[in-house]
Motif scaffolding. Structure first.
Motif, PDB file in Angstrom:
ATOM      1  N   PHE A 139      39.709  47.805  42.236  1.00 51.74           N
ATOM      2  CA  PHE A 139      41.021  47.186  42.390  1.00 51.74           C
ATOM      3  C   PHE A 139      40.915  45.661  42.358  1.00 51.74           C
ATOM      4  CE2 PHE A 139      44.423  45.577  45.217  1.00 51.74           C
ATOM      5  CZ  PHE A 139      45.510  45.976  44.460  1.00 51.74           C
ATOM      6  N   LYS A 140      39.945  45.153  43.124  1.00 55.19           N
ATOM      7  CA  LYS A 140      39.755  43.701  43.199  1.00 55.19           C
ATOM      8  C   LYS A 140      39.380  43.150  41.817  1.00 55.19           C
ATOM      9  CE  LYS A 140      38.818  39.674  45.082  1.00 55.19           C
ATOM     10  NZ  LYS A 140      39.639  38.880  45.939  1.00 55.19           N
ATOM     11  N   ARG A 141      38.544  43.927  41.101  1.00 51.05           N
ATOM     12  CA  ARG A 141      38.088  43.453  39.803  1.00 51.05           C
ATOM     13  C   ARG A 141      39.249  43.374  38.820  1.00 51.05           C
ATOM     14  NH1 ARG A 141      33.930  47.083  38.640  1.00 51.05           N
ATOM     15  NH2 ARG A 141      35.306  48.290  37.329  1.00 51.05           N
ATOM     16  N   ILE A 142      40.046  44.460  38.797  1.00 52.97           N
ATOM     17  CA  ILE A 142      41.155  44.493  37.852  1.00 52.97           C
ATOM     18  C   ILE A 142      42.180  43.421  38.186  1.00 52.97           C
ATOM     19  CG2 ILE A 142      43.107  45.887  37.037  1.00 52.97           C
ATOM     20  CD1 ILE A 142      41.245  48.324  37.302  1.00 52.97           C
ATOM     21  N   THR A 143      42.516  43.286  39.467  1.00 46.35           N
ATOM     22  CA  THR A 143      43.515  42.280  39.826  1.00 46.35           C
ATOM     23  C   THR A 143      42.974  40.882  39.553  1.00 46.35           C
ATOM     24  OG1 THR A 143      42.793  42.454  42.135  1.00 46.35           O
ATOM     25  CG2 THR A 143      44.817  43.595  41.548  1.00 46.35           C
ATOM     26  N   ALA A 144      41.696  40.688  39.869  1.00 48.89           N
ATOM     27  CA  ALA A 144      41.148  39.341  39.684  1.00 48.89           C
ATOM     28  C   ALA A 144      41.078  38.981  38.208  1.00 48.89           C
ATOM     29  CB  ALA A 144      39.773  39.234  40.328  1.00 48.89           C
ATOM     30  N   GLU A 145      40.670  39.939  37.366  1.00 52.15           N
ATOM     31  CA  GLU A 145      40.590  39.610  35.942  1.00 52.15           C
ATOM     32  C   GLU A 145      41.975  39.449  35.340  1.00 52.15           C
ATOM     33  OE1 GLU A 145      37.625  42.160  34.149  1.00 52.15           O
ATOM     34  OE2 GLU A 145      36.050  40.845  34.921  1.00 52.15           O
ATOM     35  N   GLY A 146      42.918  40.269  35.844  1.00 56.57           N
ATOM     36  CA  GLY A 146      44.307  40.124  35.418  1.00 56.57           C
ATOM     37  C   GLY A 146      44.821  38.730  35.737  1.00 56.57           C
ATOM     38  N   PHE A 147      44.389  38.241  36.893  1.00 52.85           N
ATOM     39  CA  PHE A 147      44.769  36.909  37.356  1.00 52.85           C
ATOM     40  C   PHE A 147      44.382  35.842  36.332  1.00 52.85           C
ATOM     41  CE2 PHE A 147      43.001  33.123  39.473  1.00 52.85           C
ATOM     42  CZ  PHE A 147      44.057  32.679  40.227  1.00 52.85           C
ATOM     43  N   TYR A 148      43.141  35.895  35.858  1.00 51.30           N
ATOM     44  CA  TYR A 148      42.686  34.886  34.900  1.00 51.30           C
ATOM     45  C   TYR A 148      43.443  35.002  33.576  1.00 51.30           C
ATOM     46  CZ  TYR A 148      38.905  33.824  38.075  1.00 51.30           C
ATOM     47  OH  TYR A 148      38.203  33.458  39.174  1.00 51.30           O
TER      48      TYR A 148
END
Ligand code: UDP
Ligand code: MG
Length: 322
Positions: A139-148
């Motif tokens: 979850f953290k990975r997807i949200t964080a990459e989505g963020f960038y």
């Protein structure tokens, strides 16, 4: 002479990880000092961001035990970015180089050597870039990459997968100090400083202990802050959508006129639909235009430096001033 390095670590409720972080950073820096890579005046600077637990007491104890530690205590919680800036501004006056990192040991501290090497090669800013995020939750990975990605779409020029693990030279810090804005998004500002920059890859580890202080809510807030503090592209998007809807209404009008000429229209429908699109489009366009002005005011109000002078070459006949 070896450079003075300050490692700046913002801490918010990090009592669980702080002792270990301090131990590892201390060992790292002492090793580097012994090897003669950095000056013995180098420090580990913890910035306590208004923690409600015993973080500050811990920092105080560390500092009294070993002068390699230093602490800055903020009056209250001001958020990661502000805490980091506070630490960097303290470092600016004392150090030749500052490296910022998180308190939770997610950033591989051994990447410091490579950063220093880049600095010695003449780079003023070295970005630590995560090679992969295997250790973060899905979850953290997807949200964080989505963020960038989102930031990129919104027109913010940031280094992909770079958080706030970076080295900055004294003059880069001085450049940073010229940015007077209150809404601060360091990752967006630092590339604006200019000067030669390099990246160093590292693997992001799991949080050593405690839980993330950046839940989705704070991350969304950061994304919003980052976009609105750096770019007026969202406003421009409104204008574009408005203009497009207006064109759609024109196209519809033409279509209906032809349709009418061929004798196949439903009375009343065409005019209603066309006017909805026309008025909607014009309204959005108008808001966008107003927004453009507000955007200009916004950027003016910030009073950002329009340039940072890297060096002045001036030969005034040898009167002594360089
Ligand atoms: N942090 C801070 N103030 C805050 C929130 C976080 O100084 O209001 C610090 C925190 O102590 C840590 C760093 O910012 O050193 C990054 O936070 P965290 O590791 O929780 O974020 P994540 O790595 O999960 O994105
Ligand atoms: Mg973390």
């Amino acid at each position: 002479m070896a450079a003075i390095l300050y490692v700046v670590v913002p801490c918010y409720k990090e009592e669980e990880v702080l002792p270990e972080t301090a131990k590892r950073l201390c060992a790292k820096l002492e090793g580097m000092i012994q090897a003669g890579n950095i000056s013995s005046a180098s420090k580990i600077l913890f910035v306590n961001d208004g923690s409600t637990d015993h973080t500050w007491e811990l920092i105080r104890d560390l500092q009294s035990e070993n002068p390699i530690f230093a602490g800055v205590n903020l009056s209250r919680n001001r958020g990661h970015q502000n805490a980091l800036l506070a630490g960097l501004m303290v470092a600016k006056d004392k150090a030749d180089i500052a490296i910022s990192m998180d308190a939770d040991l997610q950033d591989d501290i051994d990447a410091v050597d490579e950063m220093l090497e880049k600095f010695n090669q003449g780079f003023d800013i070295v970005y630590g870039v995560r090679s992969k995020r295997k250790k973060d939750s899905r979850f953290k990975r997807i949200t964080a990459e989505g963020f960038y990605k989102l930031m990129g779409i919104m027109g913010v020029d940031i280094v992909f997968n770079h958080a706030d693990y970076r080295l900055m030279s004294k003059r880069a810090l001085e450049g940073l100090a010229e940015f007077k804005e209150v809404n601060l998004f360091l990752r967006g500002i630092v590339p604006m400083i200019g000067y030669p920059a390099a990246t160093v890859l590292y693997e992001r580890a799991e949080r050593f202990a405690g839980e993330t202080k950046y839940p989705l809510k704070k991350m969304l807030a950061l994304a919003f802050e980052g976009t609105t503090s750096l770019t007026i592209r969202p406003i421009r998007m409104i204008s574009v959508v408005g203009l497009l809807s207006f064109f759609v209404s024109i196209a519809m009008l033409i279509y209906f006129i032809i349709d009418y000429a061929l004798g196949g229209t439903t009375a009343g429908w065409a005019s209603t639909v066309v006017s909805i699109w026309a008025i909607g489009g014009l309204q959005l366009l108008a808001i966008g235009v107003v927004g453009e002005y507000i955007g200009k005011i916004y950027l003016e109000v910030k009073g950002r430096p329009r340039y940072i002078i890297e060096q002045i070459l001036l030969d005034d006949g040898g009167s002594g001033e360089a």
